[in-house]
Scaffold this motif. Structure first.
Motif, PDB file in Angstrom:
ATOM      1  N   THR A  85       0.548  -1.490  -0.144  1.00 22.89           N
ATOM      2  CA  THR A  85      -0.309   0.000   0.703  1.00 22.89           C
ATOM      3  C   THR A  85       0.923   1.640  -0.225  1.00 22.89           C
ATOM      4  OG1 THR A  85      -0.213  -0.002   2.376  1.00 22.89           O
ATOM      5  CG2 THR A  85      -1.702  -1.507   1.423  1.00 22.89           C
ATOM      6  N   VAL A  89      -2.080   1.203  -5.036  1.00 22.51           N
ATOM      7  CA  VAL A  89      -2.861   0.125  -5.100  1.00 22.51           C
ATOM      8  C   VAL A  89      -3.454   0.468  -6.243  1.00 22.51           C
ATOM      9  CG1 VAL A  89      -3.543  -1.650  -3.654  1.00 22.51           C
ATOM     10  CG2 VAL A  89      -2.012  -0.258  -2.900  1.00 22.51           C
ATOM     11  N   ASN A  90      -4.265   1.289  -6.724  1.00 25.53           N
ATOM     12  CA  ASN A  90      -5.597   1.441  -7.402  1.00 25.53           C
ATOM     13  C   ASN A  90      -4.624   1.474  -8.813  1.00 25.53           C
ATOM     14  OD1 ASN A  90      -7.451   1.413  -5.159  1.00 25.53           O
ATOM     15  ND2 ASN A  90      -7.114   3.538  -4.849  1.00 25.53           N
ATOM     16  N   ILE A  93      -3.569  -1.754  -9.834  1.00 24.14           N
ATOM     17  CA  ILE A  93      -4.537  -2.727 -10.224  1.00 24.14           C
ATOM     18  C   ILE A  93      -5.657  -3.090 -11.098  1.00 24.14           C
ATOM     19  CG2 ILE A  93      -7.271  -2.724  -9.530  1.00 24.14           C
ATOM     20  CD1 ILE A  93      -6.284  -3.151  -6.084  1.00 24.14           C
ATOM     21  N   SER A 107      -9.273  -7.543  -5.486  1.00 22.60           N
ATOM     22  CA  SER A 107      -8.679  -7.396  -3.838  1.00 22.60           C
ATOM     23  C   SER A 107      -9.781  -7.889  -2.794  1.00 22.60           C
ATOM     24  CB  SER A 107      -7.938  -5.214  -3.560  1.00 22.60           C
ATOM     25  OG  SER A 107      -9.985  -5.273  -3.375  1.00 22.60           O
ATOM     26  N   PRO A 157      -7.847  -0.136  -1.046  1.00 26.79           N
ATOM     27  CA  PRO A 157      -7.227  -0.897   0.267  1.00 26.79           C
ATOM     28  C   PRO A 157      -6.647   0.427   0.473  1.00 26.79           C
ATOM     29  CG  PRO A 157      -7.273  -2.006  -1.844  1.00 26.79           C
ATOM     30  CD  PRO A 157      -7.973  -1.234  -2.362  1.00 26.79           C
ATOM     31  N   VAL A 181      -1.562  -5.526   0.553  1.00 25.87           N
ATOM     32  CA  VAL A 181      -2.722  -6.613  -0.697  1.00 25.87           C
ATOM     33  C   VAL A 181      -3.275  -7.207  -1.196  1.00 25.87           C
ATOM     34  CG1 VAL A 181      -5.389  -5.513  -1.444  1.00 25.87           C
ATOM     35  CG2 VAL A 181      -3.812  -3.735  -0.320  1.00 25.87           C
ATOM     36  N   VAL A 183      -4.331  -9.433  -4.145  1.00 18.78           N
ATOM     37  CA  VAL A 183      -5.244  -9.272  -5.523  1.00 18.78           C
ATOM     38  C   VAL A 183      -5.092 -10.081  -6.082  1.00 18.78           C
ATOM     39  CG1 VAL A 183      -5.572  -8.181  -7.029  1.00 18.78           C
ATOM     40  CG2 VAL A 183      -5.119  -7.383  -5.454  1.00 18.78           C
TER      41      VAL A 183
END
Length: 268
Positions: A85, A89-90, A93, A107, A157, A181, A183
């Motif tokens: 993190t 993270v976003n 992803i 996630s 997250p 995280v 995933v």
């Protein structure tokens, strides 16, 4: 291992067997010493061929089978990733979601490393952690510095950890050092290798690949004999090839006699 390389290794092994066979052909049947020579030569050459040519191919057999299963399977495999993190993270992803072959990205749990958690706070944190963020469904303290946090599907997250960090410092004085995280990607079986190669380097870590193909590979590994047994088998195969070359005239004569016997019975 490349297909061409595999073919070359197998061809080289057969060339060794051809050497044993031709040597046995040139060995006259004049005594016990020649018989032992052919057995010894066949066994040693077979062992050498098995160790240097067959064993490397044998080691890569599961990977070759995996490649075959992946190209023929229409089912999905699950690739599990860990993303810190501390990174975006976003964004990671979103990048992964756009890779061809990725069917879905979800996630999951978050592993949180903290400063020391004493026994007094352990049960309190577990029972109250869902109040830190509405997306947290549960939390489990698994050691004095680690918490596993379960979140709702589709949660952010980064936002969860940010609010959890503030909440923990406020209510207990316990700080979060870092968090990871988990995933999970649903990926076309035929695209697994390509997806892994295209994952953002330095941002994600592949921790597991599972699914129907991996189950098939594990079954194959469990059924394959030990590599040393394969090398030993190659040694005995060399002995058999040598004996065939040594007694080839007798074998051919026997086969001819067998064929004549069958024809004679048919004529009668």
């Amino acid at each position: 291992m490349e297909t061409l390389f595999v073919i070359i290794m197998i061809v080289l092994f057969f060339l060794l067997m051809a050497f044993v066979f031709s040597t046995a052909l040139l060995t006259p049947l004049i005594g016990k010493k020649n018989f032992l020579f052919v057995i010894g030569l066949g066994f040693v050459v077979g062992l050498i061929g098995g160790a240097f040519f067959i064993a490397p191919v044998y080691d890569d057999l599961p990977d070759m089978a995996r490649a075959l299963y992946m190209t023929t399977s229409d089912q999905a495999e699950v690739i599990t990733l860990n993303i810190s993190t501390d990174s975006n993270v976003n964004q990671a992803i979103d990048t992964v979601r756009k890779i061809p072959g990725v069917q879905s990205v979800e996630s999951g749990e978050i592993t949180v490393k903290t400063t020391g958690i004493n026994s007094v706070w352990r049960s309190s944190l577990e029972s109250r952690i869902t109040t830190a963020n509405t997306n947290i469904t549960s939390g489990k303290v698994i050691s004095d510095d680690t918490i596993i946090v379960q979140v709702k599907p589709g949660s952010d997250p980064t936002d969860v950890i940010k609010k959890l960090k503030s909440w923990m410092v406020l209510v207990s004085g316990i700080d979060i050092k870092f968090s990871i995280v988990q995933v999970k990607l649903m990926v076309d079986a035929s695209k697994v290798d390509e997806v892994v190669k295209q994952l953002p380097q330095g941002e994600v870590v592949v921790t597991d690949i599972s699914g129907p193909v991996e189950k098939e590979i594990q079954t194959l590994k469990n059924t394959l004999p030990n590599k040393n047994n394969i090398i030993l088998f190659c040694g005995f195969l060399g002995v058999i090839v040598g004996l065939v070359g040594m007694f080839i005239d007798t074998i051919i004569s026997g086969l001819k006699g067998f064929k004549k016997g069958i024809r004679k019975k048919k004529d009668d």
